[in-house]
Design an enzyme around this catalytic site. Structure first.
Site, PDB file in Angstrom:
ATOM      1  N   GLY A   1      48.495  19.926 -46.406  1.00  0.00           N
ATOM      2  CA  GLY A   1      48.068  20.560 -47.648  1.00  0.00           C
ATOM      3  C   GLY A   1      47.549  21.954 -47.333  1.00  0.00           C
ATOM      4  O   GLY A   1      47.817  22.502 -46.250  1.00  0.00           O
TER       5      GLY A   1
ATOM      6  N   ARG B   1      31.562  20.888 -64.316  1.00  0.00           N
ATOM      7  CA  ARG B   1      32.301  19.665 -64.644  1.00  0.00           C
ATOM      8  C   ARG B   1      31.413  18.449 -64.848  1.00  0.00           C
ATOM      9  O   ARG B   1      31.670  17.628 -65.726  1.00  0.00           O
ATOM     10  CB  ARG B   1      33.281  19.365 -63.520  1.00  0.00           C
ATOM     11  CG  ARG B   1      34.349  20.394 -63.473  1.00  0.00           C
ATOM     12  CD  ARG B   1      35.256  20.226 -62.298  1.00  0.00           C
ATOM     13  NE  ARG B   1      36.249  21.284 -62.376  1.00  0.00           N
ATOM     14  CZ  ARG B   1      37.197  21.482 -61.489  1.00  0.00           C
ATOM     15  NH1 ARG B   1      37.295  20.690 -60.449  1.00  0.00           N
ATOM     16  NH2 ARG B   1      38.057  22.459 -61.646  1.00  0.00           N
TER      17      ARG B   1
HETATM   18  C1  LIG Z   1      45.627  17.815 -60.524  1.00  0.00           C
HETATM   19  C2  LIG Z   1      44.711  18.604 -59.642  1.00  0.00           C
HETATM   20  C3  LIG Z   1      44.503  19.952 -59.879  1.00  0.00           C
HETATM   21  C4  LIG Z   1      43.645  20.689 -59.078  1.00  0.00           C
HETATM   22  N1  LIG Z   1      43.460  22.029 -59.350  1.00  0.00           N
HETATM   23  C5  LIG Z   1      42.641  22.750 -58.549  1.00  0.00           C
HETATM   24  C6  LIG Z   1      42.451  24.139 -58.784  1.00  0.00           C
HETATM   25  O1  LIG Z   1      43.013  24.721 -59.696  1.00  0.00           O
HETATM   26  N2  LIG Z   1      41.626  24.809 -57.951  1.00  0.00           N
HETATM   27  C7  LIG Z   1      40.967  24.204 -56.917  1.00  0.00           C
HETATM   28  O2  LIG Z   1      40.250  24.866 -56.196  1.00  0.00           O
HETATM   29  N3  LIG Z   1      41.164  22.890 -56.665  1.00  0.00           N
HETATM   30  C8  LIG Z   1      41.972  22.155 -57.450  1.00  0.00           C
HETATM   31  N4  LIG Z   1      42.137  20.822 -57.192  1.00  0.00           N
HETATM   32  C9  LIG Z   1      41.593  20.247 -55.947  1.00  0.00           C
HETATM   33  C10 LIG Z   1      42.478  20.636 -54.775  1.00  0.00           C
HETATM   34  O3  LIG Z   1      43.830  20.613 -55.173  1.00  0.00           O
HETATM   35  C11 LIG Z   1      42.330  19.725 -53.565  1.00  0.00           C
HETATM   36  O4  LIG Z   1      40.984  19.506 -53.288  1.00  0.00           O
HETATM   37  C12 LIG Z   1      42.974  20.376 -52.347  1.00  0.00           C
HETATM   38  O5  LIG Z   1      44.285  20.764 -52.630  1.00  0.00           O
HETATM   39  C13 LIG Z   1      42.946  19.444 -51.154  1.00  0.00           C
HETATM   40  O6  LIG Z   1      43.647  20.061 -50.109  1.00  0.00           O
HETATM   41  P1  LIG Z   1      43.698  19.420 -48.662  1.00  0.00           P
HETATM   42  O7  LIG Z   1      44.541  20.297 -47.837  1.00  0.00           O
HETATM   43  O8  LIG Z   1      42.309  19.135 -48.197  1.00  0.00           O
HETATM   44  O9  LIG Z   1      44.388  17.992 -48.880  1.00  0.00           O
HETATM   45  P2  LIG Z   1      45.802  17.568 -49.549  1.00  0.00           P
HETATM   46  O10 LIG Z   1      46.480  18.687 -50.217  1.00  0.00           O
HETATM   47  O11 LIG Z   1      45.497  16.336 -50.313  1.00  0.00           O
HETATM   48  O12 LIG Z   1      46.699  17.204 -48.314  1.00  0.00           O
HETATM   49  C14 LIG Z   1      46.500  16.038 -47.560  1.00  0.00           C
HETATM   50  C15 LIG Z   1      47.535  16.002 -46.481  1.00  0.00           C
HETATM   51  O13 LIG Z   1      47.184  14.986 -45.558  1.00  0.00           O
HETATM   52  C16 LIG Z   1      48.306  14.164 -45.303  1.00  0.00           C
HETATM   53  N5  LIG Z   1      47.786  12.846 -44.951  1.00  0.00           N
HETATM   54  C17 LIG Z   1      46.785  12.150 -45.533  1.00  0.00           C
HETATM   55  N6  LIG Z   1      46.570  10.999 -44.876  1.00  0.00           N
HETATM   56  C18 LIG Z   1      47.456  10.969 -43.863  1.00  0.00           C
HETATM   57  C19 LIG Z   1      47.726  10.036 -42.837  1.00  0.00           C
HETATM   58  N7  LIG Z   1      47.025   8.918 -42.702  1.00  0.00           N
HETATM   59  N8  LIG Z   1      48.727  10.321 -41.972  1.00  0.00           N
HETATM   60  C20 LIG Z   1      49.446  11.462 -42.082  1.00  0.00           C
HETATM   61  N9  LIG Z   1      49.209  12.390 -43.026  1.00  0.00           N
HETATM   62  C21 LIG Z   1      48.231  12.139 -43.905  1.00  0.00           C
HETATM   63  C22 LIG Z   1      49.134  14.210 -46.561  1.00  0.00           C
HETATM   64  O14 LIG Z   1      50.468  13.887 -46.272  1.00  0.00           O
HETATM   65  C23 LIG Z   1      48.947  15.671 -46.962  1.00  0.00           C
HETATM   66  O15 LIG Z   1      49.863  16.461 -46.244  1.00  0.00           O
HETATM   67  C24 LIG Z   1      42.980  20.060 -58.024  1.00  0.00           C
HETATM   68  C25 LIG Z   1      43.158  18.706 -57.777  1.00  0.00           C
HETATM   69  C26 LIG Z   1      43.996  17.977 -58.605  1.00  0.00           C
HETATM   70  C27 LIG Z   1      44.094  16.510 -58.381  1.00  0.00           C
END
Ligand SMILES: Cc1cc2nc3c(=O)[nH]c(=O)nc-3n(C[C@H](O)[C@H](O)[C@H](O)COP(=O)(O)OP(=O)(O)OC[C@H]3O[C@@H](n4cnc5c(N)ncnc54)[C@H](O)[C@@H]3O)c2cc1C
Length: 644
Positions: free
Chosen positions: A51, A339
């Site tokens: 992500g 929120r």
């Molecule tokens: C609908 C929606 C809209 C949003 N809009 C906003 C916004 O406008 N602005 C804002 O700031 N935030 C927003 N958020 C929050 C934000 O999108 C998330 O908090 C953020 O994108 C998380 O990013 P990340 O990289 O931490 O995790 P993620 O993007 O969730 O990525 C997780 C990664 O980990 C991998 N993974 C997980 N577990 C495993 C495992 N066991 N083995 C291998 N791979 C694994 C997955 O495959 C993925 O690649 C929104 C959230 C939602 C639900």
């Protein structure tokens, strides 16, 4: 409560340097050891997650010259849940000249988090926010621009400035494409090895240090061993413990929970964000909820009828019979209160019997004024894809009738405890993005998750991890090392156990029931009695799961039931810890609202004397141990939060 947990020694973050807050990040970078470019090539880092946090980290570490192994369970890294983010990303650029600054973003975030985050981390986040926008623009991320061609911004909840950069309602998608391109460039250059469709199922620890992961190839079922000099978890949030949430269906807690079981402390698990603007649930069959971005509250006005049980069409309810309750109760911030506040206010009016739509679980988000003021085209230009999405799901056109919205689980502020370097309590295990307990305290402000994920991945981790790696390269670990064999065997045993139960209930049916318990007792409002009931029920359900779950098929194939069952098994353990955490925190703060702790006018009432700490939990296999990290506020004065 003593039977549910015990209290251990306190914990401290000793990585943030002392001194003026604005100098701490520079000091830490200067104080950290570096790895010279020739040595970086000899070192390897595993990054779980692609992500915004994991993608940006893997790309940056690859660019620095480390050998990176990047994992995700989707078929492509660019399908990580971050792609769903809609509304925008905050940065203290002050392009609007409306009084914004690093200091103000810092202050808003600490206040918005209800004084339950670390000052040093939040200040760094505000500083780095400025660099993120430059980085993304350089990558070609198509942020919205104003008429003169400059980057446009809008407002999000809990602030009075306009600091949210956006790309229509697809900000996450555009940012992720930027990170993904950077990642793929490194894949092509040979510094990053990509393992899509791989799920991490265990952490490998050697002599108390994180040295790798056991992953399952989700297509063939092969159980693989991957070792490295350090492991980074960027595996996202665990909101799906509630079954219904705005998260992608695949989001789960397994990666961080497995690390927790191996010794990484889990911080503030009960801090869950309930987002006020989601499409209400339409029936029992539903498995997912849809977010309507907070950006809509820039122009949409939230209201319910003044009278109870008013079933007239919205257009038939005259102005003086409408209650624009957010504007009434919180005149200073109006529809843009944070929120947690907007969600509780919606719940309150619905509890009073003034909710709209089926079951009375909804409030209106009305664009009539904005359309009259700005014109239909201007509104469509800002929110077009969101309106379209709403219409496709509900069959109602928001240009003609107000949207109906209701709060839903959206984000988890809790996660693995990390120090200022983003290192967990397991040496060599770093945690970034939503997966760590993060900088948002008890409530995250809108558009701050993308900021934090990219801050961690592009800027913070690549600097701090070098201080750890400078010790290396560590001794190579063979696949036959005792610790590796043990980790691999435990994964195989668990899979075999899940496949062998051969009961009569689907994994989903357990998940749905667990989610209902969590929403009822550990959702928007929590009570002592309710949480105790939830803990008992979760324990019963978990026992039932391990005797009655039916997982058809085998390991050596694409088996989504097997994937789900493993994740749900971990959700059960997490759910219990969430309830224990919520039960022990006998105060209300941010997203954690304890009915017993409220002001006379129903606002969250903190208890700073007793609870101004991060609750970091240690796994024991029975009653968890609580370690407290005291929070001190030198730069922002702790006060009762007010948006009135
Ligand atoms: C609908 C929606 C809209 C949003 N809009 C906003 C916004 O406008 N602005 C804002 O700031 N935030 C927003 N958020 C929050 C934000 O999108 C998330 O908090 C953020 O994108 C998380 O990013 P990340 O990289 O931490 O995790 P993620 O993007 O969730 O990525 C997780 C990664 O980990 C991998 N993974 C997980 N577990 C495993 C495992 N066991 N083995 C291998 N791979 C694994 C997955 O495959 C993925 O690649 C929104 C959230 C939602 C639900």
């Amino acid at each position: 409560m003593s039977e549910l947990f015990t209290e251990g020694t306190s914990i401290e973050d000793d990585r943030a340097p002392a001194g003026p807050i604005e100098e701490r990040w520079d000091k830490r970078r200067f104080g950290g050891r570096l790895v010279n470019p020739a040595n970086r090539r000899k070192m390897s880092v595993i990054v779980v997650g692609t992500g915004l946090a994991g993608g940006s980290a893997a790309a940056t570490l690859g660019e620095l010259g480390y050998h990176v192994k990047s994992f995700c369970y989707q078929d492509s890294p660019r399908r990580a849940h971050s792609i769903a983010a809609q509304g925008g990303i905050n940065a203290a650029k002050n392009y609007r000249n409306d009084g914004d600054s690093i200091q103000r973003l810092f202050y808003d975030t600490v206040k918005g988090g209800d004084y339950r985050s670390r000052e040093s981390n939040v200040y760094r986040l505000a500083q780095v926010s400025v660099e993120i926008i430059d980085q993304c623009v350089a990558q070609g991320v198509p942020f919205a621009r104003d008429y003169g061609g400059l980057l446009d911004t809008r407002s999000f909840g809990g602030v009075q400035v306009s600091r949210t950069f956006y790309a229509r309602g697809q900000t996450g998608q555009q940012l992720l494409l930027g990170a993904y391109q950077a990642l793929e460039r490194q894949v092509a250059a040979g510094t990053v090895e990509m393992f899509a469709r791989h799920e991490m199922l265990e952490l490998i620890m050697v002599d108390g240090v994180a040295r790798g992961i056991i992953a399952r190839d989700m297509v063939t079922g092969e159980i693989e061993t991957h070792t490295a000099d350090a492991v980074v978890l960027a595996s996202g949030g665990y909101g799906n413990v509630f079954f219904l949430s705005t998260n992608a269906k695949g989001c789960n807690v397994t990666a961080t929970w497995r690390a927790h079981r191996k010794g990484a402390l889990f911080a503030n698990p009960c801090y869950t964000q309930i987002h006020p603007t989601c499409i209400p649930q339409s029936g029992e069959h539903q498995s997912k909820l849809t977010l309507m971005s907070e950006s809509l509250r820039n122009d949409g006005r939230v209201w319910v009828p003044v009278k109870k049980d008013d079933t007239r069409k919205p257009a038939d309810i005259p102005e003086d019979e409408r209650d624009y309750y957010l504007e009434r109760i919180y005149p200073a911030f109006g529809n843009l209160v944070p929120r947690d506040i907007a969600s509780r206010a919606a719940k309150n009016v619905c509890d009073e019997g003034r909710g709209v739509g089926p079951g009375g679980l909804g409030v209106y988000l009305d664009f009539a004024d904005a359309i009259a003021r700005l014109g239909r085209d201007a509104v469509a230009a800002k929110y077009g894809n969101l309106f379209e999405m709403y219409e496709r799901i509900t069959g109602e056109d928001p240009f003609e009738v107000p949207m109906r919205i209701y709060p839903a689980v959206h984000y988890t502020m809790g996660g693995l405890w990390v120090d200022y370097d983003l290192q967990s309590t397991i040496p060599g295990l770093f945690v970034i993005g939503e997966a760590n307990f993060s900088d948002h305290g008890a409530n995250r402000l809108g558009a701050s998750a993308l900021m934090q994920g990219l801050a961690d991945g592009y800027f913070v981790l690549p600097n701090t991890i070098s201080d750890y790696l400078a010790k290396g390269p560590l001794e190579k670990i063979g696949d036959d090392h005792e610790a590796v064999v043990e980790a691999r065997d435990s994964v195989r045993d668990r899979i075999e156990k899940l496949l062998s139960i051969d009961g009569d209930r689907t994994p989903d049916s357990f998940h749905r029931e667990l989610g209902a318990v969590m929403w009822e007792y550990c959702g928007m409002e929590r009570t002592d009695a309710g949480l105790r009931k939830a803990i008992d029920r979760i324990r019963e359900l978990r026992q039932e799961f391990w005797t009655r779950v039916k997982v058809p098929g085998e390991n050596e194939e694409l088996n989504q039931n097997l994937e789900k069952a493993g994740r749900i098994a971990d959700f059960f353990e997490l759910a219990e810890l969430m309830c224990i955490d919520a039960l022990h925190r006998e105060e209300s703060c941010g997203g954690h609202f304890r009915a017993e702790s409220q002001t006379p006018d129903g606002e969250a009432l903190r208890d700073d004397e007793r609870f101004a700490y991060v609750a970091a939990w240690e796994y024991t296999g029975h009653a968890p141990v609580l370690h407290k990290e005291n929070l001190e506020y030198e730069y922002v004065k702790m006060t009762q939060r007010s948006y009135k």
